[in-house]
Design an enzyme around this catalytic site. Sequence first.
Site, mmCIF file in Angstrom:
data_model
loop_
_atom_site.group_PDB
_atom_site.id
_atom_site.type_symbol
_atom_site.label_atom_id
_atom_site.label_comp_id
_atom_site.label_asym_id
_atom_site.label_seq_id
_atom_site.Cartn_x
_atom_site.Cartn_y
_atom_site.Cartn_z
ATOM 1 N N HIS A 1 2.748 -6.987 4.785
ATOM 2 C CA HIS A 1 1.354 -6.569 4.964
ATOM 3 C C HIS A 1 0.895 -6.894 6.380
ATOM 4 O O HIS A 1 1.590 -7.578 7.141
ATOM 5 C CB HIS A 1 0.442 -7.290 3.968
ATOM 6 N N GLU B 1 1.499 -11.625 5.833
ATOM 7 C CA GLU B 1 0.491 -10.931 6.635
ATOM 8 C C GLU B 1 0.907 -11.109 8.091
ATOM 9 O O GLU B 1 0.719 -12.169 8.691
ATOM 10 C CB GLU B 1 -0.901 -11.527 6.382
ATOM 11 N N HIS C 1 0.830 -1.211 0.000
ATOM 12 C CA HIS C 1 0.000 0.000 0.000
ATOM 13 C C HIS C 1 0.868 1.265 0.000
ATOM 14 O O HIS C 1 2.070 1.200 -0.293
ATOM 15 C CB HIS C 1 -0.986 -0.021 1.174
ATOM 16 N N GLU D 1 -2.296 0.324 8.193
ATOM 17 C CA GLU D 1 -1.450 -0.763 7.679
ATOM 18 C C GLU D 1 -0.290 -0.227 6.870
ATOM 19 O O GLU D 1 0.838 -0.746 6.973
ATOM 20 C CB GLU D 1 -2.280 -1.723 6.822
#
Length: 399
Positions: A149, A227, A57, A94
């Site tokens: 992430h 993650e 992101h 995040e």
Amino acid sequence: MTPGKRIAALLLVVLALAACSRLDGRSSDSASASESPSESAKAGPLSGRTIAVDAGHNGGNADHPEVINEKVDVLTGKKPCNTVGTQTDDGYTEHEFNFSVAAQLVERLESAGAKVVTTRDDDDGVGPCIDERAEVGNKAHADVSVSIHADGGPDDGRGFHIMEPVLIKGHTDEIVKPSQRLAKRIAKTYADSTGIPPSDYIGDEGINPRDDMGGLNLSTVPVVMVECGNMRNSKDAKLLSDKDFHGDIAEGIADGIVDYLESALSILGQKRQYFVSKFRNVYNLHCLNLRALRRRAMSTVKDPDGNGIPEPANLHMSTMRRIGRGGPLSALRPWAVAVAAGPGPDRRRGRRTALRGQPAARTAQRGDRQDPGAAQAAQGRHVRAEPDAARVDRQAGGR
């Protein structure tokens, strides 16, 4: 074959044997040189390696939906160029977490000697799109690509999981298995370093194969997406929001990368050792056959005139077959065939002719039914005359 040609052929064998010996020495010297560690290899366990690190992101994505919502082909469908990402209940985003962990991961990888390429250098930009992120690792021919992430799963679900690519024919064929090994290594070291358990709501023991993630599908190098925990779960969120804890997260991922690359190097070394050993065995066998051929060819007998000639029987048929199949001995094929044919009388054929008997004996054998006594007399004459017949046949050169 004249005596001069025979001498030339034997000299050819001697020179070939000398070449075998020199090559043996050079191959052992080069093997020793290649196995000695270089100065650069002592710099760190990742010296000479290239690692791609993707901080998922970006901080400016939320303000530019027209950019991040543009569709991108990910081979199995169309997906948005990028997304905003998730956040904790307290508002810790995040994209900020990803950038913080990625920065510490880069520091650890570079201190271990690796060259690191990244997909973004700050946390206030837009994008890049998922296909462009994958291309960063591809263009760098990275040994490993890791995307950082944090998940936004159910609030009652906890733990980390690692996404890995699945087989997409013609695209991920070469990276699926190494990516699986990478995911398993990182899963182990991450759990040991952070104490965060594998996810209890998705994947299997922290491993989650996916066919819909552009960063995985479009990669040409071993790749995983980590993650690091579930930001919607209160326990995970507390750990992920602690910037001091980010060092443990980065350490766990870095350790997994080092373990994977060292194991991959070990596998390559084992394969190299196997093929080198296989080659040396075949090579040594050819050299041994060449030496045996020389010994057989130099074993001589005397022809009726007293000249030394190579004994065809001394050229073992297994050696002749190896010469005929090619390889290092194939250059000797014309000479070996000539030796096998023999420059003088074929002694084996002479012996067979003598044993079959002379015309008188054969005539007597045909008439033994009419006159058994005549047949026995003829056979007696043949037994007494057999040495002379064999000598005559040898002098005639098998005519």
